[in-house]
Design a protein around this motif. Structure first.
Motif, mmCIF file in Angstrom:
data_model
loop_
_atom_site.group_PDB
_atom_site.id
_atom_site.type_symbol
_atom_site.label_atom_id
_atom_site.label_comp_id
_atom_site.label_asym_id
_atom_site.label_seq_id
_atom_site.Cartn_x
_atom_site.Cartn_y
_atom_site.Cartn_z
ATOM 1 N N ARG A 271 0.845 -1.201 0.000
ATOM 2 C CA ARG A 271 0.000 0.000 0.000
ATOM 3 C C ARG A 271 0.871 1.238 0.000
ATOM 4 N NH1 ARG A 271 -3.091 -1.254 5.397
ATOM 5 N NH2 ARG A 271 -1.059 -2.177 5.747
ATOM 6 N N CYS A 272 0.494 2.186 -0.856
ATOM 7 C CA CYS A 272 1.178 3.481 -0.915
ATOM 8 C C CYS A 272 0.164 4.566 -0.606
ATOM 9 C CB CYS A 272 1.758 3.737 -2.309
ATOM 10 S SG CYS A 272 3.072 2.620 -2.783
ATOM 11 N N PHE A 273 0.360 5.241 0.513
ATOM 12 C CA PHE A 273 -0.471 6.382 0.858
ATOM 13 C C PHE A 273 0.161 7.601 0.202
ATOM 14 C CE2 PHE A 273 -1.564 3.127 3.774
ATOM 15 C CZ PHE A 273 -2.935 3.253 3.889
ATOM 16 N N ILE A 274 -0.669 8.526 -0.244
ATOM 17 C CA ILE A 274 -0.211 9.575 -1.147
ATOM 18 C C ILE A 274 -0.328 10.958 -0.540
ATOM 19 C CG2 ILE A 274 -0.461 10.562 -3.445
ATOM 20 C CD1 ILE A 274 -2.211 7.918 -3.996
ATOM 21 N N TYR A 275 0.819 11.614 -0.454
ATOM 22 C CA TYR A 275 0.878 13.027 -0.113
ATOM 23 C C TYR A 275 0.904 13.788 -1.441
ATOM 24 C CZ TYR A 275 2.729 17.556 1.226
ATOM 25 O OH TYR A 275 2.910 18.910 1.390
ATOM 26 N N GLU A 276 -0.063 14.675 -1.639
ATOM 27 C CA GLU A 276 -0.157 15.440 -2.879
ATOM 28 C C GLU A 276 0.735 16.679 -2.789
ATOM 29 O OE1 GLU A 276 -3.878 16.496 -5.513
ATOM 30 O OE2 GLU A 276 -3.657 17.946 -3.881
ATOM 31 N N TYR B 148 -4.785 6.618 -1.292
ATOM 32 C CA TYR B 148 -3.779 5.571 -1.370
ATOM 33 C C TYR B 148 -4.070 4.669 -2.558
ATOM 34 C CZ TYR B 148 -7.210 2.464 0.916
ATOM 35 O OH TYR B 148 -8.332 1.735 1.237
ATOM 36 N N PHE B 149 -3.067 3.889 -2.917
ATOM 37 C CA PHE B 149 -3.299 2.841 -3.899
ATOM 38 C C PHE B 149 -2.666 1.553 -3.429
ATOM 39 C CE2 PHE B 149 0.014 5.619 -5.900
ATOM 40 C CZ PHE B 149 1.114 4.765 -5.891
ATOM 41 N N MET B 150 -3.283 0.472 -3.875
ATOM 42 C CA MET B 150 -2.789 -0.868 -3.611
ATOM 43 C C MET B 150 -1.882 -1.245 -4.778
ATOM 44 S SD MET B 150 -4.393 -1.431 -0.794
ATOM 45 C CE MET B 150 -4.146 -3.165 -0.453
ATOM 46 N N LEU B 151 -0.868 -2.038 -4.475
ATOM 47 C CA LEU B 151 0.067 -2.462 -5.510
ATOM 48 C C LEU B 151 -0.187 -3.917 -5.897
ATOM 49 C CD1 LEU B 151 3.382 -0.938 -4.135
ATOM 50 C CD2 LEU B 151 1.844 0.021 -5.843
ATOM 51 N N SER B 152 -0.092 -4.178 -7.191
ATOM 52 C CA SER B 152 -0.158 -5.569 -7.631
ATOM 53 C C SER B 152 1.229 -6.185 -7.587
ATOM 54 C CB SER B 152 -0.754 -5.682 -9.030
ATOM 55 O OG SER B 152 0.013 -4.961 -9.971
ATOM 56 N N LYS B 153 2.259 -5.341 -7.806
ATOM 57 C CA LYS B 153 3.645 -5.802 -7.685
ATOM 58 C C LYS B 153 4.579 -4.602 -7.733
ATOM 59 C CE LYS B 153 4.440 -6.793 -12.590
ATOM 60 N NZ LYS B 153 4.906 -7.783 -13.567
ATOM 61 N N THR B 154 5.817 -4.864 -7.341
ATOM 62 C CA THR B 154 6.898 -3.885 -7.419
ATOM 63 C C THR B 154 8.040 -4.556 -8.156
ATOM 64 O OG1 THR B 154 6.262 -2.902 -5.310
ATOM 65 C CG2 THR B 154 8.482 -2.444 -6.073
ATOM 66 N N GLU B 155 8.689 -3.797 -9.030
ATOM 67 C CA GLU B 155 9.766 -4.364 -9.832
ATOM 68 C C GLU B 155 10.955 -3.416 -9.848
ATOM 69 O OE1 GLU B 155 9.625 -5.077 -14.459
ATOM 70 O OE2 GLU B 155 8.267 -6.468 -13.426
ATOM 71 N N ILE C 13 0.280 -0.146 -10.057
ATOM 72 C CA ILE C 13 -0.901 0.286 -9.315
ATOM 73 C C ILE C 13 -2.084 -0.621 -9.636
ATOM 74 C CG2 ILE C 13 -2.535 2.179 -8.976
ATOM 75 C CD1 ILE C 13 -0.158 4.054 -9.846
ATOM 76 N N ASP C 14 -2.721 -1.093 -8.576
ATOM 77 C CA ASP C 14 -3.902 -1.929 -8.745
ATOM 78 C C ASP C 14 -5.144 -1.063 -8.549
ATOM 79 O OD1 ASP C 14 -5.576 -4.074 -9.069
ATOM 80 O OD2 ASP C 14 -5.198 -4.938 -7.111
ATOM 81 N N SER C 15 -5.603 -0.935 -7.317
ATOM 82 C CA SER C 15 -6.796 -0.141 -7.043
ATOM 83 C C SER C 15 -6.412 1.143 -6.315
ATOM 84 C CB SER C 15 -7.790 -0.952 -6.211
ATOM 85 O OG SER C 15 -7.144 -1.540 -5.111
ATOM 86 N N CYS C 16 -7.164 2.198 -6.585
ATOM 87 C CA CYS C 16 -6.906 3.521 -5.997
ATOM 88 C C CYS C 16 -8.096 3.965 -5.166
ATOM 89 C CB CYS C 16 -6.706 4.564 -7.093
ATOM 90 S SG CYS C 16 -5.301 4.290 -8.139
ATOM 91 N N TYR C 17 -7.779 4.670 -4.085
ATOM 92 C CA TYR C 17 -8.814 5.185 -3.193
ATOM 93 C C TYR C 17 -8.498 6.633 -2.858
ATOM 94 C CZ TYR C 17 -9.752 0.239 -2.656
ATOM 95 O OH TYR C 17 -10.027 -1.072 -2.910
ATOM 96 N N ARG C 18 -9.528 7.463 -2.898
ATOM 97 C CA ARG C 18 -9.385 8.879 -2.543
ATOM 98 C C ARG C 18 -10.152 9.114 -1.246
ATOM 99 N NH1 ARG C 18 -8.405 13.901 -5.516
ATOM 100 N NH2 ARG C 18 -8.213 12.748 -7.455
ATOM 101 N N PHE C 19 -9.484 9.750 -0.283
ATOM 102 C CA PHE C 19 -10.132 10.031 0.990
ATOM 103 C C PHE C 19 -11.235 11.072 0.803
ATOM 104 C CE2 PHE C 19 -5.840 8.978 3.019
ATOM 105 C CZ PHE C 19 -6.220 7.672 3.296
ATOM 106 N N ASP C 20 -12.342 10.883 1.536
ATOM 107 C CA ASP C 20 -13.415 11.876 1.531
ATOM 108 C C ASP C 20 -12.890 13.203 2.060
ATOM 109 O OD1 ASP C 20 -15.040 9.839 0.630
ATOM 110 O OD2 ASP C 20 -16.208 9.677 2.481
ATOM 111 N N LYS C 21 -12.048 13.129 3.085
ATOM 112 C CA LYS C 21 -11.472 14.325 3.691
ATOM 113 C C LYS C 21 -9.955 14.133 3.786
ATOM 114 C CE LYS C 21 -11.512 17.202 7.780
ATOM 115 N NZ LYS C 21 -11.061 17.006 9.111
ATOM 116 N N PRO C 22 -9.187 14.846 2.952
ATOM 117 C CA PRO C 22 -7.720 14.726 3.011
ATOM 118 C C PRO C 22 -7.183 15.108 4.387
ATOM 119 C CG PRO C 22 -8.387 15.829 0.996
ATOM 120 C CD PRO C 22 -9.618 15.727 1.868
ATOM 121 N N LEU C 23 -6.020 14.553 4.715
ATOM 122 C CA LEU C 23 -5.420 14.751 6.031
ATOM 123 C C LEU C 23 -4.171 15.606 5.958
ATOM 124 C CD1 LEU C 23 -5.603 11.010 6.580
ATOM 125 C CD2 LEU C 23 -6.544 12.531 8.284
ATOM 126 N N GLU C 24 -3.950 16.373 6.995
ATOM 127 C CA GLU C 24 -2.694 17.105 7.154
ATOM 128 C C GLU C 24 -1.623 16.109 7.598
ATOM 129 O OE1 GLU C 24 -2.262 20.288 6.507
ATOM 130 O OE2 GLU C 24 -4.352 20.897 6.281
#
Length: 147
Positions: free
Chosen positions: A36-41, A51-58, A95-106
């Motif tokens: 899992r990769c959580f994303i700071y914009e 965040y997005f889930m990973l299917s693999k890393t190479e 990248i497999d599946s992506c999710y966007r938070f309803d309320k972004p976090l500091e």
């Protein structure tokens, strides 16, 4: 599996959420397997937006990375070459599946004082807590399989 927090520029994050960018290029391979990769914009909201889930890393040479993913990375060959200039290894997050938070976090809500240069590991408790926040799965017709 581990979870990390990474910084992604808004322009590329938008392409990920639009399903046009299904791989994320990195210069540093995490020492632990990551799922899992959580994303700071960065250069945008300046918040943790999802965040997005990973299917693999190479990890491979930049040439191999380009040859196998040039249609998935949403970069021109010039941009790609500039990013990996002087590097002998590249890292690809599929990248497999992506999710966007309803309320972004500091960042400070995670106990982090500044955006990660490359990435920072998150504790299992923090990652699970973030994953349980209200979010929506980003579904687009354009999202392609990242195999």
């Amino acid at each position: 599996m581990a979870a990390i927090l990474i910084s992604i520029k808004k322009q590329y994050l938008d392409l990920i959420f639009d399903g046009l960018k299904t791989v994320e290029y990195r210069k540093v391979l995490p020492s632990k397997p990551v799922d899992r990769c959580f994303i700071y914009e960065s250069r945008g909201s300046g918040k943790v937006v999802g965040y997005f889930m990973l299917s693999k890393t190479e990890s491979c040479s930049p040439r191999e990375a380009w040859d196998s993913t040039c249609d998935k990375g949403a970069l021109s060959k010039t941009q790609f070459d500039c990013y990996y200039e002087g590097r002998s290894r590249s890292v690809i997050f599929f990248i497999d599946s992506c999710y966007r938070f309803d309320k972004p976090l500091e960042l400070n809500e995670l106990g982090i004082s500044r955006p990660p240069q490359s990435f920072v590991y998150l504790s299992d408790a923090d990652a699970n807590s973030l994953e349980s926040l209200p979010s929506f799965r980003v579904e687009t017709e354009r999202r392609c399989q990242s195999t």
